[in-house]
Design a protein around this motif. Structure first.
Motif, PDB file in Angstrom:
ATOM      1  N   HIS A   8       0.832  -1.210   0.000  1.00 22.49           N
ATOM      2  CA  HIS A   8       0.000   0.000   0.000  1.00 22.49           C
ATOM      3  C   HIS A   8       0.867   1.261   0.000  1.00 22.49           C
ATOM      4  O   HIS A   8       1.354   1.693   1.034  1.00 22.49           O
ATOM      5  N   HIS A  37       1.421   5.366  -1.949  1.00 24.03           N
ATOM      6  CA  HIS A  37       0.947   6.445  -2.839  1.00 24.03           C
ATOM      7  C   HIS A  37       2.172   7.221  -3.285  1.00 24.03           C
ATOM      8  O   HIS A  37       2.574   8.205  -2.674  1.00 24.03           O
ATOM      9  N   LYS A  85      -8.165  -0.857  -7.664  1.00 26.45           N
ATOM     10  CA  LYS A  85      -8.374  -0.310  -6.320  1.00 26.45           C
ATOM     11  C   LYS A  85      -9.687   0.465  -6.325  1.00 26.45           C
ATOM     12  O   LYS A  85      -9.914   1.295  -7.214  1.00 26.45           O
ATOM     13  N   HIS A  98      -7.136  -1.207   5.347  1.00 29.25           N
ATOM     14  CA  HIS A  98      -7.455  -0.455   6.573  1.00 29.25           C
ATOM     15  C   HIS A  98      -8.254  -1.272   7.600  1.00 29.25           C
ATOM     16  O   HIS A  98      -7.785  -1.466   8.707  1.00 29.25           O
ATOM     17  N   ASP A 135       0.944   2.771   3.549  1.00 28.85           N
ATOM     18  CA  ASP A 135       0.147   3.956   3.163  1.00 28.85           C
ATOM     19  C   ASP A 135       1.064   5.169   2.976  1.00 28.85           C
ATOM     20  O   ASP A 135       0.652   6.317   3.147  1.00 28.85           O
TER      21      ASP A 135
END
Ligand SMILES: [Zn+2]
Length: 421
Positions: free
Chosen positions: A73, A75, A185, A245, A336
């Motif tokens: 995960h 970004h 996603k 999550h 994340d």
């Protein structure tokens, strides 16, 4: 700084080896790598006998060699420097590609040799993968989602893949696959995006099912962002492959663990990526603890640390309750990174948090290697140190199977047999 490419086979000689099949460490082991692939692993003498003339011996004494870590995960296009989504998404796509290139190097140097890129704006995610594949920029192997599918005005709407209703969702999946998405996603609940509610589901079960059905048609697996309790239930019922999550949040922003949903998750064998450092703001906790250990923590710092530690426990308690179900082998870490103050380069923090919720250090390492590789469909080539697997490796100073904090101390990184660090 990249090391020059070595054409010769290499015989790696660490103090200890964790093969990732299980997470325990063994001493007296060697790994022979050639042409980017693990040719042999086993007792030093036996492996040395197999080595061709011209093999270079690499002394990794003091270190434990592990499979390269996998971060499910990330970004990439976000800097993880504390800015809000509004601020970060006011950047141009060109700057977001630059940010991504920087982040890829940070992760790779930290021993994270494979990632999933969980959603960027427009074609930024695809461009980063293309740049990596052409060899323009170094970085972890990557699977891209391209853009996350979200409802109108939903979490990450500014990435420009809004879709409402089953037909539009199917169109989105087809468009993303056509553009090069390795997986799909979808945002099944609100999140940190202004105007969305994290504890509220954003798609119906039928809408999520349309995404799953269409994605599977193209042999793509699905990951759903599920902070809301209700979204978790719908994701399981819709057949989502991987839940992100899993915070059991209600619309009033309170986490309420739900045994019924936990039992459904166990039964469905869904993969779960709890992104523990995101909720807990763990990097900030680490920074404050470091100051405390150095004796330089201010009174305000003490108050902040106490507050953060207390808040973190509510999230970790929910995770502990979830782990009372037979789910441990379905859990994978995910940083994340990029979001908020989550800087790239720290899967070690997730390993520490997994240990805090009850994993043994060996279990945590397996979760970040073999189990992660299986969860993202790359178990045949990655995730363990076995003959025939890709030579993606990380060596830690010390032994993280004994002391998980050793994972903070990276000594060497190999990607496809090439030394990166
Ligand atoms: Zn995320």
């Amino acid at each position: 700084m990249m090391y020059p490419h070595i054409e010769h086979p290499q015989l790696l000689l660490p103090d200890a080896l964790i093969d990732g099949i299980d997470g325990s460490s063994m001493s007296g082991q060697a790994v022979l790598i050639d042409e980017g692939v693990i040719q042999s692993v086993g007792k030093v003498d036996a492996v040395r006998n197999e080595a061709k003339h011209g093999t270079i011996e690499v002394d990794l004494s003091g270190m434990t060699l592990c499979p390269g870590l996998i971060d499910g995960h990330t970004h990439l296009s976000l800097a993880g420097d504390g800015r809000s989504y509004d601020e970060m998404f006011s950047e141009t796509d060109e700057m977001m590609v630059m940010t991504g290139a920087m982040n890829m190097m940070k992760h790779l140097r930290a021993g994270i040799t494979t990632i999933r890129e969980h959603g960027a704006r427009n074609r930024v995610g695809f461009a980063l993968k293309e740049g990596l594949q052409r060899g323009y920029i170094p970085g972890p192997r990557m699977q891209v989602s391209g853009r996350p599918i979200t409802c109108t005005g939903g979490h990450f709407w500014f990435c420009n893949e809004e879709a409402d209703g089953e037909d539009e969702i199917r169109t989105s999946v087809r468009r993303l696959v056509h553009e090069g998405a390795d997986y799909i996603k979808i945002m099944a609940s609100g999140g940190g995006t202004r105007g969305t509610i994290p504890g509220r589901a954003s798609y119906t079960e039928a809408e999520l099912h349309a995404a799953v059905h269409e994605a599977h048609h193209f042999d793509r697996i699905t990951a759903a962002h599920c902070r809301a309790r209700e979204s978790m239930k719908r994701a399981v019922q819709a057949g989502i492959d991987l839940m992100e999550h899993a915070e059991f949040l209600d619309p009033d922003d309170v986490m309420r663990f739900d045994p019924e949903i936990a039992a459904m998750m166990e039964e469905s064998k869904i993969w779960i990526s709890p992104t523990l450092q995101a909720w807990t703001k763990y990097p900030r906790i680490v920074a404050l603890r470091n100051e405390r250990d150095m004796g330089s923590l201010s009174h305000e710092g003490e108050v902040e640390l106490e507050g953060l530690e207390k808040r973190a426990q509510t999230r970790l308690d929910v995770m502990r309750k979830l782990l009372e179900y037979d789910l441990k082998a379905r859990v994978l870490p995910g940083t994340d990174s990029g979001v908020g103050m989550l800087e790239f380069g720290h899967l070690d923090y997730d390993l520490e948090l997994l240990v805090e919720v009850g994993f043994t250090p060996p279990d945590a390492i397996v979760s970040a290697t073999r189990i992660s590789a299986e969860a993202i469909g790359m178990g045949d080539t990655l995730g363990t140190i076995e003959t025939g697997k890709v030579a993606d490796l990380v060596a830690f100073r010390g032994d993280p199977s004994q002391d998980i904090y050793a994972a903070r101390n990276v000594g060497a990184v190999y990607q496809g047999g090439r030394q990166i660090r």
